[in-house]
Each structure stands twice: as structure tokens, then as C-alpha cells.
Design an enzyme around this catalytic site. Structure first.
Site, PDB file in Angstrom:
ATOM      1  N   GLY A  61      -4.621   0.813   2.193  1.00 19.23           N
ATOM      2  CA  GLY A  61      -6.053   0.654   1.961  1.00 19.23           C
ATOM      3  C   GLY A  61      -6.748   1.991   2.036  1.00 19.23           C
ATOM      4  N   ASN A  62      -8.061   1.978   2.132  1.00 14.48           N
ATOM      5  CA  ASN A  62      -8.807   3.223   2.304  1.00 14.48           C
ATOM      6  C   ASN A  62     -10.056   2.947   3.122  1.00 14.48           C
ATOM      7  OD1 ASN A  62     -11.193   2.812   0.431  1.00 14.48           O
ATOM      8  ND2 ASN A  62      -9.498   2.476  -0.999  1.00 14.48           N
ATOM      9  N   ARG A  63     -10.821   3.993   3.415  1.00 10.82           N
ATOM     10  CA  ARG A  63     -11.891   3.886   4.396  1.00 10.82           C
ATOM     11  C   ARG A  63     -13.230   3.457   3.833  1.00 10.82           C
ATOM     12  NH1 ARG A  63     -10.171   8.293   8.681  1.00 10.82           N
ATOM     13  NH2 ARG A  63     -12.261   7.939   9.486  1.00 10.82           N
TER      14      ARG A  63
END
Ligand code: C5P
Length: 222
Positions: free
Chosen positions: A29-31
Site C-alpha cells: 500500500g502507500n501512505r
């Protein structure tokens, strides 16, 4: 500016991260929090637009008057945005789409094998915005560029490469951008760059949507 600059205009907004499953319990995923995209969707609805919000996995409530479609992976987001874009006048791509996904999703939880490491093989995801830009009947297109360096140069390259109408460029890191409430945007178009002042994301979104509306209408009525 008038109160309902986008009355009757169909706007699609994508927001949030994408999650790419590795196995039944893990993902890449990412932030991205989705806050900027949700604020943009809310601001567009306030201006009278019919808003469809395609949301990756986020912890945010749906803005008033907005139709929301929840997705998880980049490929799910791609399918949802392409189907919504058929009716769209404006597409605002505020999602942080994962560029890569595991080539295979393991059916069972991957176990440690002795002391060895693990290599994941990744496949590139489709570029949603580029595919929308390639449609015969393309909506007015707004991309986002989150960069830690060379902000304007990268954003302008994106504008030209993906043939966009506008790129909202924001610097990430140092307390700006992801997982924060404040943001600053440089709005890049073929004819120049405008600096939007640093502000809470909901105020910044109203400012941004006002400028998008003005440029969309100028192009439509030209
Ligand atoms: O990833 P990149 O910096 O090129 O993203 C620029 C724009 O392209 C963003 O608006 C993002 O939402 C969009 N994008 C997309 N599909 C991807 C990657 C990025 O629509 N696979």
C-alpha cells in the site's frame, strides 16, 4: 465566484491509496489518507456538481451529496473510473495509485522458509489517468503530482506526457502532503503556473475546485 459554478456538471474524483494483495493477510500500500481527494469531492458537490467518488481503502466518511464507489486495488479502481468516466465532464485524479502489484496473489499465507529472504515479482499496474486521456470523448482532466523534489518540472512533464488540462502539484515530506491536514499546491497548465497558498485541505480544495471550474467552463464555452 458564484455559489454553483458546477451546476449539472458530472465530476468523477478518485482518491486514496490502492492496496495490492500479496497473500490473504498482506498487501502493498502507500501512505495516502484520501483526505485531499475527499475534500475535492466535497467542494465540487458544494458547487452543484454531480460527484462520483471512487475511493481506495480509507477511513473517511462520505461527503454530503456524493456518490461513492469503494475499491481496493489499482485494477478495481481502473474499472470503476473507466465506467464512471463515460458520463464525466471532469475527471480529477487525486488517488495515489500503486504503480506495481504482485504478479501472483498467494492463495495461502506465505510462510518463512528457514533463514532465507523472499523475493516478490511485481507487475506494472495500468495508468488510469493515461487511459482516460486516451478516450475519444475525454473529460476535462486534472492530475495530481506528489513529489519530494523538482516539483514543477515533474508536474509539467506529467501534464504533457498524459495530455492533461491541469496538474495540481504538491510537495510531500516535511509536514506537507500525505497524512497531514495542510497542503500547498502549484497548479500547472499549458500557459503557466499558479501558486495556491498553504491552507487546510478543505479550504485548499475549495480554492482548487473554483479554479478548475473556471478553466473547465472557459474551455467548454470557447
Ligand atoms: O504516479 P504519477 O505521479 O504519475 O501520478 C500522476 C497522476 O496520475 C495522479 O493524478 C494519479 O492519480 C494518476 N495515476 C493513475 N494511475 C496510475 C498512476 C497514477 O491514474 N497507475
Amino acid at each position: 465566484r458564484g455559489p454553483h459554478e458546477l451546476a449539472g456538471v458530472n465530476v468523477v474524483v478518485s482518491a486514496g491509496p490502492t492496496y495490492e494483495d500479496i497473500d490473504p493477510v498482506r498487501f502493498l500500500g502507500n501512505r495516502s489518507s484520501g483526505r485531499m481527494g475527499f475534500a475535492v469531492a466535497e467542494a465540487a458537490a458544494e458547487q452543484g456538481a454531480n460527484v462520483t467518488l471512487v475511493a481506495g481503502p480509507v477511513h473517511l466518511s462520505t461527503p454530503r451529496g456524493v456518490r461513492r464507489i469503494d475499491v481496493r486495488s489499482a485494477r478495481e479502481m481502473h474499472a470503476a473510473v473507466l465506467s464512471a468516466a463515460a458520463q464525466a465532464d471532469i475527471y480529477i485524479a487525486a488517488a495515489a495509485v500503486g504503480d506495481f502489484r504482485p504478479s501472483e496473489i498467494a492463495a495461502h499465507k506465505i510462510k518463512k522458509q528457514g533463514d532465507g529472504g523472499l523475493s516478490l515479482v511485481l507487475t506494472q499496474n495500468p495508468d488510469i489517468l493515461a487511459d482516460i486521456a486516451g478516450l475519444a470523448r475525454r473529460p476535462f482532466l486534472v492530475g495530481f503530482a506528489a513529489e519530494t523534489e523538482n516539483l514543477e518540472a515533474y508536474a509539467r512533464a506529467k501534464l504533457e506526457r498524459k495530455r492533461l488540462d491541469l496538474v495540481a502539484a504538491n510537495r510531500v515530506g516535511n509536514g506537507l502532503g500525505f497524512e497531514t491536514d495542510e497542503n500547498a499546491i502549484t497548479l500547472i497548465s499549458a500557459d503557466g503556473a499558479e501558486q495556491l497558498p498553504t491552507a487546510p485541505k478543505c479550504e485548499l480544495a475549495r480554492d482548487l475546485v473554483g479554479r478548475i471550474a473556471a478553466r473547465y467552463r472557459a474551455k467548454r464555452d470557447a
